[in-house]
Design a protein around this motif. Structure first.
Motif, short mmCIF file in Angstrom:
data_model
loop_
_atom_site.label_atom_id
_atom_site.label_comp_id
_atom_site.label_asym_id
_atom_site.label_seq_id
_atom_site.Cartn_x
_atom_site.Cartn_y
_atom_site.Cartn_z
N LEU A 382 -1.30 4.85 7.04
CA LEU A 382 -2.48 4.31 7.73
C LEU A 382 -3.77 4.59 6.98
O LEU A 382 -4.83 4.10 7.38
N PHE A 399 -3.56 0.48 -1.05
CA PHE A 399 -4.24 0.76 0.22
C PHE A 399 -4.58 2.23 0.37
O PHE A 399 -5.59 2.58 0.97
N GLU A 411 -12.25 4.91 0.79
CA GLU A 411 -12.28 4.37 2.15
C GLU A 411 -13.13 3.11 2.22
O GLU A 411 -12.81 2.17 2.95
N ARG A 414 -11.00 0.35 1.34
CA ARG A 414 -9.90 0.16 2.29
C ARG A 414 -10.39 -0.45 3.60
O ARG A 414 -9.65 -1.19 4.26
N ARG A 415 -11.60 -0.16 3.99
CA ARG A 415 -12.09 -0.52 5.32
C ARG A 415 -11.98 -2.01 5.62
O ARG A 415 -11.56 -2.39 6.73
N ARG A 417 -9.81 -4.07 4.88
CA ARG A 417 -8.41 -4.45 5.06
C ARG A 417 -7.75 -3.76 6.25
O ARG A 417 -6.60 -4.06 6.59
N ARG A 418 -8.47 -2.85 6.89
CA ARG A 418 -7.87 -2.12 8.01
C ARG A 418 -7.40 -3.00 9.15
O ARG A 418 -6.40 -2.68 9.81
#
Length: 595
Positions: A382, A399, A411, A414-415, A417-418
């Motif tokens: 996650l 990721f 991060e 990544r954010r 694509r969360r």
């Protein structure tokens, strides 16, 4: 001479419980538990099982000593104490209740996280119970704490578990610590509300063996054994440990008798429905909730009622899925430190070189004992815990972990694509903001945290609630007013709000009774089929994992010890550890009528 039959530890007749002048939530219940006897209460959420258990300890109203709860009975004797007043109400001085609770009778609740003080080491919790209910010296109490922790399997690896706070323990370890605290006062009667819900198969088997040992007379006297009242949705557990079973529905007992006979030849339609909902032996894709079954509230398939939350790929074929994984991990490693019994910080690998590939539109199950690294692996997938080595790819792009050039994925990268990745947790109530209504929770998820005003996304929230089988009126309610199954539906709706393509489910049905569990599993199956979702499904319940998973990972000590197609692993396990897990998993036992 024949030894006299010991008096029952629980002798209750005509128990009725109501709140605020409303209709009874328990009505006319008769219950008897003898020394050394195990009696089980089973039924759906809201059937009155837990209210009954709390009423036996004067806690039906939260221990406030009156007020909301009205508890009456024709007879009410607990551990030799007559607790019935002249007017039929159950009432006793506060001092008497304090002597009974923890001394004569112990209560072990299901939710260890909220039952244990988060600011105190678990050893201190047990020590306090010993201080209140025994005359042991501080040295004697310290030794007894170690004995109790060992009895529930929380010692032997060099770690001083008693010095750890609940937040440093896994869910299964917390539950074992809570059981140790309940046993500390050597109670005559143990009331256990879902005591093995959070435990993996091998630890649950050990706890069930411990409970069986406690029922055995220590000195050969028929009065020496501990009586037990077990509340459980797990019929396999009930069939293993309980001699008698009472099946409750809507506050009333609809069927009772010797456990083996009731489970082998149920006379009531509701009991038959509960047995039909057990996932053991049901092939992948088989519905657990039969249409029209009494007592079920299973919603129709989501595609028939609501618009999907976002465009989703069609479930992949086996060949196509293998070429295009939705979620892939390679060489994941995570190190933590813990204190040994000498108080020294010791590094250990919670996850050690774990790799997996989740094919699009399929389910990958992960099983293993508490502390095997399942949840830590999920948190790295996650992007909530940074791996010390290895990487996680989401639909072919980095990721988490190494992004391919020796540097970790930030991060900030990544954010965006969360929203493609959602999560459903074991305890939805603790994952919700207690100040927010269901509508506010879903508005927050739909807007990506920009608003909590449900009115701004009323249509979308209505679609999500309909998709998981809840009416629009649930939007105005607070999660604490919902049943466990309803809260888990809200958790799934929140996970679906951003339109994810992958869901990571960490023990999503472990806290649910068998019929509600069946509804949630059917719902997840419908959503996967209709929305093309991919699931990483973590559970200690091997029957559930076998029912929902296409592929399986077996973890132990942070490593993957066996993997493959689910049916292949279950039917022909190659590793001794896997065979031990399967052997420890409780199976539904029922004698044929007349046996």
């Amino acid at each position: 001479m024949t030894a006299p039959t010991p008096a029952p530890l629980v002798d209750v007749r005509g128990l009725t419980v109501s709140f605020g002048g409303g209709a009874p939530v328990v009505s006319g219940l008769d219950l008897s538990v003898a020394p050394g006897e195990s009696v089980a209460l089973v039924g759906e959420s809201g059937s009155g099982k837990s209210v009954t258990a709390r009423a036996l300890l004067g806690l039906a109203d939260g221990g406030r000593g009156g007020g909301r709860a009205r508890v009456t009975a024709d007879a009410f004797r607990i551990a030799g104490h007559d607790l019935r007043g002249r007017d039929g109400r159950v009432a006793a001085p506060a001092g008497l209740w304090r002597r009974i609770r923890g001394g004569d009778v112990a209560l072990v609740l299901q939710d260890a996280l909220t039952s244990l003080d988060p600011l105190r080491p678990v050893g201190r919790e047990i020590d306090d119970a010993l201080r209140l209910h025994t005359r042991l010296s501080p040295t004697g109490r310290a030794a007894r704490v170690r004995e109790l922790l060992a009895a529930v399997g929380l010692s032997g690896d060099g770690t001083d578990t008693g010095a750890l706070r609940p937040g440093a323990l896994s869910g299964g370890m917390r539950q074992r610590a809570l059981i140790a605290a309940g046993l500390s006062g050597a109670p005559k009667l143990l009331i256990a509300d879902e005591p093995t819900t959070a435990l993996d198969a091998t630890v649950a088997a050990r706890i069930l063996d411990l409970l069986a040992d406690l029922r055995a007379p220590a000195d050969g006297s028929p009065a020496a054994g501990m009586g037990q009242l077990l509340i459980s949705h797990d019929l396999a557990v009930v069939s293993r440990v309980a001699e008698k079973v009472l099946v409750m529905r809507a506050g009333e007992v609809v069927e009772s008798g010797p456990t083996a006979e009731v489970l082998a030849d149920p006379q009531h339609e509701y009991t038959r429905m509960l047995l039909a909902a057990v996932p053991a032996g049901k092939p992948r894709g088989t519905r657990l909730c039969l249409p029209g079954a009494t007592g079920t509230t299973a919603p129709p398939p989501p595609a028939a009622r609501a618009t999907p939350p976002a465009p989703a790929p069609t479930p992949a074929t086996a060949a196509g899925a293998a070429a295009d994984p939705a979620l892939e991990a390679a060489g994941l490693v995570k190190m933590f430190t813990r204190r040994d019994e000498a108080g020294r910080a010791v590094a250990f690998r919670a996850v050690d070189d774990v790799s997996f590939s989740l094919a699009a539109g399929t389910t990958l199950g992960i099983v293993g004992e508490s502390g095997s690294g399942k949840t830590t692996t999920a948190r790295m997938a996650l992007g909530l815990t940074d791996p010390d080595a290895g990487r996680v790819d989401l639909f072919g792009a980095p990721f988490a972990g190494d992004r391919g050039d020796g540097h970790p994925v930030a991060e900030a990268a990544r954010r965006p694509r969360r929203p493609q990745l959602g999560a459903v947790y074991q305890d939805p109530l603790s994952s919700f903001d207690p100040r927010m209504s269901v509508g506010a929770l879903l508005a927050d998820a739909v807007s990506g945290g920009r608003t909590r005003r449900a009115g701004a996304h009323r249509r979308r929230i209505g679609e999500l609630l309909d998709m998981v089988g809840l009416d629009a009126g649930a939007s105005a309610r607070h999660p604490r007013s919902l049943s466990g199954g309803q809260r888990q539906r809200v958790a799934i709706a929140r996970a679906l709000a951003p339109g994810p393509r992958v869901l990571i489910c960490d023990e999503p049905v472990s806290a649910l009774d068998v019929s509600v569990q069946a509804q949630i599993l059917d719902l997840l199956d419908d959503l996967q089929r209709d929305l093309g979702l991919s699931y990483l499904f973590i559970s200690h319940d091997l029957a559930v994992v076998r029912h929902v998973s296409d592929q399986l990972l077996v973890m132990r000590g942070g490593r993957v010890v066996e993997s493959g197609e689910t049916e292949q692993v279950f039917s022909d396990p190659q590793e001794q550890y896997t065979r031990d897990l399967l052997a420890a998993s409780p199976a539904l036992r029922a004698a044929a009528p007349g046996d």
